[in-house]
Structure formats: C-alpha cells, structure tokens
Design an enzyme around this catalytic site. Sequence first.
Site, mmCIF file in Angstrom:
data_model
loop_
_atom_site.group_PDB
_atom_site.id
_atom_site.type_symbol
_atom_site.label_atom_id
_atom_site.label_comp_id
_atom_site.label_asym_id
_atom_site.label_seq_id
_atom_site.Cartn_x
_atom_site.Cartn_y
_atom_site.Cartn_z
ATOM 1 N N LEU A 112 0.857 -1.182 0.000
ATOM 2 C CA LEU A 112 0.000 0.000 0.000
ATOM 3 C C LEU A 112 0.893 1.231 0.000
ATOM 4 C CD1 LEU A 112 -2.681 -0.932 2.718
ATOM 5 C CD2 LEU A 112 -2.891 -1.136 0.233
ATOM 6 N N ASP A 113 0.411 2.307 -0.594
ATOM 7 C CA ASP A 113 1.138 3.566 -0.536
ATOM 8 C C ASP A 113 1.326 3.990 0.919
ATOM 9 O OD1 ASP A 113 1.093 3.671 -3.298
ATOM 10 O OD2 ASP A 113 -0.685 4.952 -3.380
ATOM 11 N N GLU A 114 2.342 4.790 1.143
ATOM 12 C CA GLU A 114 2.657 5.241 2.503
ATOM 13 C C GLU A 114 1.442 5.828 3.216
ATOM 14 O OE1 GLU A 114 5.627 8.471 4.752
ATOM 15 O OE2 GLU A 114 5.832 8.069 2.599
ATOM 16 N N ARG A 214 -5.884 6.103 -7.342
ATOM 17 C CA ARG A 214 -5.691 7.555 -7.351
ATOM 18 C C ARG A 214 -5.700 8.101 -8.781
ATOM 19 N NH1 ARG A 214 -0.343 7.837 -3.855
ATOM 20 N NH2 ARG A 214 -0.653 10.099 -3.985
#
Length: 299
Positions: A112-114, A214
């Site tokens: 997962l993205d930060e 996104r």
Amino acid sequence: MRLGVSRKLLSRVKTTEQGITVNGERVYTNDRLKEGDILEVRMEQEQSEDILPQPLPLDIVYEDRDLLIVNKPPGIVVHPTHGHYTGTIANAAVYHWREQGERVRFRPVHRLDEDTSGLVAIAKNPYIHQQLSEQLQAGEVEKRYWAYVYGAPKIVNGTVDEPIDRDTDNPHVRVVRPDGYPSVTHYGTEMIFGEGLAAKVSLKLETGRTHQIRVHMKHIGCPLIGDKLYGFAGEEETDEGIKPVTKAGGSATLEAAVQRQALHAAILAFTHPITRERMRFEAALPQDLQDLENELRKL
C-alpha cells in the site's frame, strides 16, 4: 501429482538437504509415488538480515505459521526503501518474529502507498508468497477499498478501464496513457455530500498498478481528498495548496480535515495456500477518515 511449485522455488528445494523426501527417504523429482506414500518438501528457514528489527506497534489482524495479515496505519511505509530504512511495517514484523523465536524473511504479497491505510498480506515463506502472487495475477484475491473524493462520479456505479504507465515527464507519477498497462477499477458511489461537492466511494481492483485508484479517480474527475501528488481536478492549484471546497453560505477546507489521501484498504480475501480455506479479513475505517466523513456530512 502437481505441487504447484515454481521452477525457481523447486530448484532451491532440490539443493536443500532432505529437501524432497518420500517416507523419510530423499528422492528425485522424477521418482514415482505409490498410494499411501508420504511426500514432504522442506525449505531452509530464512530471515531478513538487512532489515533492522524495531519494537514498533503492529496491528496484527491474523497470523499463522504461513501468513501475517496486518492493518497498516497511514504514514507508514510497508518495506524499507531509499529514505525509509526504519520505521516500516517490515521493521516491526521482523522484531515481532524475533520475539516469537521465528526465523522469517519479510515477503509482502502486495503493498500500500505510505499514506494509504488498511490490510496488507505478508507471506512467511517463499511457497506462500508464490501461491498468493499467482492468485493475485489470476484475479482470485479480492481487494476492496473506501475512498473519499472531490465531486461525485457522473455514473453512480461503474468501471474505469484505462491503461496506466509512468508519466514521461515525471517517472514518480502515473497517468492514463494509451500505451500503458491494462488497468481496471470497479467503483460504486456510497454517499454524496453537499449536493455533489464530495462523495464516498467503494472500489474493487481487478488489476494492481501503482497508484491505480488515485489515477483512475482523477481520470474521471473525482480525485481523492488529501491527495497531494495527483491534485484536485477542476480547481486551480496554488502555492498555498488546493483550493477549499465551497458552498453557498460558507466553506469547508477538506484538505485540513485529513492529512493524507483519503483511501483505506478495507477488505482482503483469498484462498489459504495450505488449508485451501477461503479467508476474508476486514479493517474498520480509521479515526481520521471517520472524522473526515463527519465533516463531509456538514456540507
């Protein structure tokens, strides 16, 4: 009999002492089995020598001898990278395993993205990693997300089927482009706030490209609230940041209501490679997104 082991993994097993045995005796891969034979495949235990164990909080949703499922908070990187050698999920997991007396190498099945919160699956041996990676490639892993976006999708429930690849001007950014990799995101509009100023959407990934949700939500004119990288479609960006959402009689600065992109990996489901049991995990909406939804309801 098919073991479902990749050639690369099988080559490693073959070089391991007592790697493949039948009834306790070492055998070759072309030996034939008889009814009642007990086949055992052994792999050397590994551990992540290059990851510093750190006593960090680790929200464990599920763990057995093969798998670790964690609920990642926002602002935490999954795996150490340049600039993020410590303070990651990997550092916490390696410390946890050391305290449990386990020799395990950190193998995230996906990331997962930060600034995205939610469920992450971590394999505790190469066979489990291979098997779950194949399930991902075959579309057999269910991943569902909650997101809060600016605006509301024109089509309430739909699919974004648009290829994604790196931006030629900025390799850190992904964009929709005709020559990109196939990327499919299914979404459903769950709630609309302020007569269309913002919305809560559920999302299901059919593919797993970097920044896919996104990029796709921005593509349909509904970028994620708080997304600093992909901006706010339909409004001008300034040096002071993204313009606040406004409505008659007042305004609400939603960027101040949440300090990261409003995206949460809420549901993860797959078939356990060993037990063959279908497993399903769910992570509740974190407090910062609950607070954001409360602000949106005021619009």
